[in-house]
Design a protein around this motif. Structure first.
Motif, PDB file in Angstrom:
ATOM      1  N   LEU A 133      -0.604   5.572 -13.940  1.00  0.00           N
ATOM      2  CA  LEU A 133      -1.701   6.525 -13.586  1.00  0.00           C
ATOM      3  C   LEU A 133      -1.841   7.876 -13.972  1.00  0.00           C
ATOM      4  CD1 LEU A 133      -1.640   5.542  -9.840  1.00  0.00           C
ATOM      5  CD2 LEU A 133      -2.940   4.415 -11.356  1.00  0.00           C
ATOM      6  N   ILE A 183       0.915  -1.270   0.176  1.00  0.00           N
ATOM      7  CA  ILE A 183       0.014  -0.131   0.070  1.00  0.00           C
ATOM      8  C   ILE A 183       0.793   1.315  -0.031  1.00  0.00           C
ATOM      9  CG2 ILE A 183      -1.601   1.489   1.111  1.00  0.00           C
ATOM     10  CD1 ILE A 183      -2.630  -1.235   0.157  1.00  0.00           C
ATOM     11  N   THR A 238      -4.258   9.965  -2.244  1.00  0.00           N
ATOM     12  CA  THR A 238      -5.160   8.697  -2.345  1.00  0.00           C
ATOM     13  C   THR A 238      -3.887   7.336  -1.863  1.00  0.00           C
ATOM     14  OG1 THR A 238      -6.295   7.367  -3.504  1.00  0.00           O
ATOM     15  CG2 THR A 238      -4.533   8.386  -4.591  1.00  0.00           C
ATOM     16  N   ASP A 239      -4.432   6.328  -1.386  1.00  0.00           N
ATOM     17  CA  ASP A 239      -3.635   5.226  -0.946  1.00  0.00           C
ATOM     18  C   ASP A 239      -3.925   4.405  -2.415  1.00  0.00           C
ATOM     19  OD1 ASP A 239      -2.699   6.078   0.938  1.00  0.00           O
ATOM     20  OD2 ASP A 239      -4.532   4.886   2.254  1.00  0.00           O
ATOM     21  N   VAL A 240      -2.778   3.652  -2.810  1.00  0.00           N
ATOM     22  CA  VAL A 240      -2.847   2.690  -3.993  1.00  0.00           C
ATOM     23  C   VAL A 240      -2.194   1.560  -3.805  1.00  0.00           C
ATOM     24  CG1 VAL A 240      -2.110   2.545  -6.326  1.00  0.00           C
ATOM     25  CG2 VAL A 240      -2.735   4.710  -5.650  1.00  0.00           C
ATOM     26  N   GLU A 241      -2.836   0.557  -4.061  1.00  0.00           N
ATOM     27  CA  GLU A 241      -2.172  -0.866  -3.768  1.00  0.00           C
ATOM     28  C   GLU A 241      -1.399  -1.340  -4.912  1.00  0.00           C
ATOM     29  OE1 GLU A 241      -3.255  -5.427  -2.277  1.00  0.00           O
ATOM     30  OE2 GLU A 241      -4.858  -3.899  -2.581  1.00  0.00           O
ATOM     31  N   LEU A 242       0.114  -1.475  -4.846  1.00  0.00           N
ATOM     32  CA  LEU A 242       0.917  -1.774  -5.984  1.00  0.00           C
ATOM     33  C   LEU A 242       1.202  -3.278  -5.962  1.00  0.00           C
ATOM     34  CD1 LEU A 242       3.112   1.077  -6.062  1.00  0.00           C
ATOM     35  CD2 LEU A 242       1.103   0.809  -7.337  1.00  0.00           C
ATOM     36  N   ARG A 277       3.088   0.295 -12.936  1.00  0.00           N
ATOM     37  CA  ARG A 277       1.731   0.822 -13.185  1.00  0.00           C
ATOM     38  C   ARG A 277       1.706   2.288 -13.536  1.00  0.00           C
ATOM     39  NH1 ARG A 277      -2.974   0.083  -8.333  1.00  0.00           N
ATOM     40  NH2 ARG A 277      -4.536   1.021  -9.461  1.00  0.00           N
ATOM     41  N   ARG A 311       0.966   5.516  -0.458  1.00  0.00           N
ATOM     42  CA  ARG A 311       0.252   6.939  -0.229  1.00  0.00           C
ATOM     43  C   ARG A 311       0.836   7.651  -1.577  1.00  0.00           C
ATOM     44  NH1 ARG A 311      -0.194  11.228   4.664  1.00  0.00           N
ATOM     45  NH2 ARG A 311      -1.934  12.563   3.612  1.00  0.00           N
ATOM     46  N   VAL A 312      -0.075   8.043  -2.341  1.00  0.00           N
ATOM     47  CA  VAL A 312       0.151   8.830  -3.534  1.00  0.00           C
ATOM     48  C   VAL A 312      -0.104  10.272  -3.220  1.00  0.00           C
ATOM     49  CG1 VAL A 312       0.291   9.189  -5.973  1.00  0.00           C
ATOM     50  CG2 VAL A 312       0.411   6.843  -4.920  1.00  0.00           C
TER      51      VAL A 312
END
Length: 883
Positions: A522, A492, A511-515, A520, A494-495
């Motif tokens: 965006l 996880i 936002t939080d992004v699960e990598l 990836r 935070r972006v």
């Protein structure tokens, strides 16, 4: 030519005179066989090693024919003949012959070669002789040898100071110098290389030259050596390796000795005791380190020490007695003498809580695939089988640190789960985790401690980069980012993405992004900021640690959309619009920038009132391009010259263009020769007659004030009629209503209204020039009737051409009648109303209403009408009514 011949002849005679005496001498001294020593050639003399020797010499029989022999002997030392050879000779007078002797594989050494003539030998003279004796030598090849190791000089050097240590032997950490004699027993120079190495290390070679029959020392640098019972020094000379073994002793070390005492040797359960620890150093070097004491898998004392050699230190600590073993030991990275005493232990045995494992599961690790920086969860089920309740907790440690879980209270016979969370710090690889159950009031079994091995992968690398930033008027500020996570777990992240301008920074995305492992991409819409110099990206993580080389931040410059809008209002259709009618106006939108202009609106307003005539969405105008279109106005405003401005708004860009259009009031076309003037005059006359008739009918029942008011109204009606008649006459004089003017720039003829006074733009060359109205002569106005004439005279003057005397009699008859009582009441009410000031009114079906004077739009709530309103533009008051 003759002189040259004489000179040559003279030179030849001189040479002959010189040579003749010599010839007579040689001839006189020879008379037999002789060796010419100048022709002696020995091939192979002074050459290296075993080899062939070839001898050649000329023999000449002087003056006479001679018979004899030539003998060659090669003698080693005084009398040892190596080889001997005779050659028979039979030569004619003055005959010369070359004699050769070949000696194969002559051994290394020095020899004497003898040549001797026998037989009819002549008398020696000059270089001619009957015998020759000469040394012949074969040289020994170069032979370099390393001297015996007993002759080597090896000097230890202190690696810190770079000077000779003065020790007789090497100590751990020393470097050194080595001087090795090398000799050459050969008779030629030795040219080669010599190398030096320690143990299995690589050879370091250097060039070497040694003169024949001599010796020279070769110096080598010995690298830093470490303690070893056997260290081999190697010298490689032309492939022949000579070795010398040495021993490297330990460096100066500290020698520690720990002695511990307790103030109470027979304490009870839970009683506090004081331990005293003495630490002494009898070595050659000062010692610095830590003394740590553990009891029941828990650290009860830990302190750093500095103990100089020949000195000692003392420390005390207290301990709450319970079953368990007290262990104390020194923790140091420095080496100590092997006979150092570095630890002690003491065991307490008494009744208390007794913790043991519940079952055989032991320590359980939650999860797999750990990386450096991850939190490891460990659990264990323990059981209290002792006589008292007690508290216990689980601890875990490794090379990166230690962690302890929360303590739990165990009743007698109770089993509970103990947990601990531990962060895996340090380096990657195989990791040994030391775990133990700790209790301050109970005995802990030995099987409640141990170690477990886990594999810890390197920290996952996280990369964040802004790959593109696009800022357009249609989409606003849009950025694309690439996020990349190396092999391992999903994480996880935070972006945060935003834009900044100098010190001002705005966060737009958080936002939080699960990598998952991999890459990836965006895309984020950052809106349409008023100003932004750069776009920034920031990554944050929790519960795990990215690799040190991870890229957690990225910035990229942002450039505002380069738009340069401009708008042009074109010609109208018709060229001179008529008030209230439909009109189309051409327009052109241009973009001289490098970015597209998309979206936005177009608004056409009246310049004087800001009344919106038309509004629509603006088309897309690409960079360097233009778009044209038409504006449809359903109801053209009134006025001789109507000024319009076109607003083009898109995002932060806005442009306004203004243009004036000549216009006219609505007219009736005379293309069909309809007598509009007569019709209008007749209509006006009818209206006047009707009004006069009504006034006559009620004249006798009105008072003077009413008459004055009615007279004023009639006067206003007459002025209006005269103005209308004047316009009709002007239209009659100049039906087209336009004049032709020439453009002073290109000469194009333009048609503009006769009464237009202002600027005109040529549609061909866009040149702007002034236009003045045309003076139109008007016919003589009719005599204005004075307001104070009698009503009968007014009627007679207005209808002199259209009425008869019968109408006048009828009016007089009506006026002679007396008004009734009802009519008198009405007249009285009308008189009261006429004394009140007149107020204009306007109505509409919604909240928006127009001013009856200037047509300005304003809002008056519909549900509050009727109400008096005031125009903010012309400040007239009027009654706002419902429709």
């Amino acid at each position: 030519m003759r002189a040259s011949y004489v000179r040559q002849t003279f030179a030849s005679l001189c040479v002959l005179l010189l040579v003749i005496p010599l010839l007579s001498v040689v001839s006189a001294n020879g008379s037999g066989l002789l060796l010419d020593s100048t022709t002696l050639v020995v091939v192979g003399d002074l050459e290296e090693g075993v080899g062939d020797v070839n001898i050649s010499i000329n023999v000449q029989s002087h003056d006479v024919a001679s018979v004899g022999a030539l003998n060659m002997t090669l003698v080693e030392g005084e009398s040892t003949i190596i080889t001997s050879e005779n050659v028979s000779l039979n030569l004619t007078s003055d005959e010369i012959i070359t004699i050769q002797f070949n000696i194969s594989q002559l051994a290394i050494g020095q020899y004497t070669m003898n040549l001797q003539l026998f037989g009819e030998v002549g008398t020696p003279f000059a270089n001619h002789t009957e015998s020759i004796s000469q040394f012949v030598k074969r040289l020994a090849p170069a032979n370099a040898e390393v001297s015996d190791t007993s002759q080597w000089q090896i000097i230890p050097v202190n690696s810190i100071s770079g000077e000779a240590s003065g020790n007789s032997s090497f100590r751990d950490g020393d470097t050194g110098w080595a001087e090795v004699p090398v000799s050459n027993s050969g008779e030629v120079d030795f040219n080669g290389s010599i190398g030096f190495a320690v143990d299995e290390g690589p050879y370091l070679f250097q060039n070497l030259t040694i003169s024949p029959q001599s010796s020279t020392p070769v110096n080598f640098t010995i690298p830093q050596l470490f303690e070893s019972n056997l260290t081999t020094l190697k010298v490689n000379l032309s492939g022949l390796v000579t070795t010398h073994d040495i021993s490297v002793g330990p460096p100066p070390l500290a020698r520690l000795d720990i002695i511990a005492n307790v103030d109470n040797s027979t304490p009870q359960l839970g009683q506090q005791v004081i331990w005293t620890v003495n630490l002494s150093n009898s070595g050659e070097l000062s010692w610095i380190g830590e003394l740590q004491c553990t009891f029941s898998n828990s650290v009860v004392f830990s302190e750093s020490f500095f103990v100089n050699y020949g000195e000692g230190q003392s420390r005390q600590f207290s301990l709450s007695v319970r079953p368990g073993t007290l262990d104390c030991s020194v923790i140091t990275t420095d080496r100590l003498h092997d006979d150092s005493v570095t630890s002690f232990s003491h065991t307490y045995d008494m009744d208390a809580a007794h913790f043991s494992t519940a079952g055989s599961a032991g320590l359980a690790i939650v999860g797999t695939n750990f990386h450096v920086g991850d939190d490891l969860q460990a659990t264990l089920i323990a059981h209290n089988g002792g006589d008292y309740q007690g508290n216990a907790r689980l601890s875990i440690s490794d090379s990166g640190g230690s962690s302890e879980g929360l303590p739990r209270q165990f009743s007698v016979g109770n089993s509970l789960q103990l947990d601990v969370s531990h962060t895996l710090q340090g380096s990657a690889g195989s990791r040994i985790l030391y775990w133990a159950v700790i209790s301050e009031d109970g005995l802990v079994d030995a099987n409640l401690s141990g170690q477990i091995e886990v594999q810890v992968s390197p920290s996952q690398q996280l990369e964040g980069e802004i790959t593109s930033v696009d800022w357009t008027t249609s989409d606003g500020l849009v950025t694309e980012i690439d996020l990349q996570l190396s092999e391992g777990r999903s994480r996880i992240v935070r972006v945060q993405v935003g834009h900044s301008n100098g010190d001002d920074s705005v966060t737009v995305i958080d936002t939080d992004v699960e990598l998952a492992p991999g890459q990836r991409s965006l895309s984020f819409d950052l809106g349409d900021p008023s100003v932004a110099e750069e776009v920034w990206l920031s990554l944050e993580v929790t519960d795990w640690a990215p690799a040190p080389l991870s890229q957690m931040n990225s910035t990229r410059s942002a450039s505002e959309p380069d738009v340069q809008p401009s708008a042009i209002l074109g010609v109208s259709n018709p060229a001179v619009p008529v008030s209230g009618e439909s009109v189309t106006i051409a327009y052109t939108l241009s973009n001289d920038g490098s970015d597209n202009i998309a979206g936005g609106i177009l608004v056409l307003k009246v310049s004087s009132t800001n009344e919106i005539l038309w509004q629509e969405s603006a088309p897309l105008v690409e960079a360097g391009d233009s778009q044209s279109g038409e504006i449809s106005v359903d109801n053209w405003p009134s006025g001789v010259s109507v000024g319009l401005h076109l607003e083009w708004r898109s995002g932060e860009s806005q442009t306004i263009t203004t243009k004036s259009y000549p216009s006219k009031a609505p007219t009736v076309s005379d293309s069909f020769e309809i007598p509009w003037a007569a019709i209008i005059y007749g209509a006006i006359a009818g209206i006047v007659i009707s009004a006069v008739a009504r006034f006559v009918f009620v004249w006798q029942g009105e008072d003077p004030d009413e008459k004055n008011q009615q007279r004023a109204q009639r006067r206003e009606a007459r002025a209006t009629a005269k103005e209308d008649a004047k316009k009709i006459r002007q239209e009659k004089i100049n039906p087209t209503g336009k004049q032709e003017v020439g453009c002073p720039s290109c000469g194009m003829t333009l048609r503009v209204p006769n009464d237009y006074d202002g600027q005109a733009r040529c549609p061909a060359c866009t040149h702007v020039f002034p236009v003045t109205p045309i003076e139109i002569s008007e016919p003589e106005p009719q005599k204005v009737i004075k307001d104070d004439e009698d009503i009968e005279d007014i009627v007679a003057s207005e209808i002199s051409q259209t009425t008869s005397r019968e109408l006048k009699k009828k009016v007089a008859a009506v006026s002679s009648q007396k008004p009734t009582k009802t009519e008198q009441v009405k007249k009285k009410e009308a008189k009261q109303q006429s004394t009140e000031p007149m107020i204009a009114s306007s109505n509409s079906g919604g909240d928006e209403i127009r001013c009856p004077s200037c047509a300005q739009r304003l809002k008056v709530p519909y549900d509050r009408r009727p109400i008096t309103a005031k125009c903010p533009r012309c400040e007239i008051k009027f009654m706002a009514e419902k429709q």
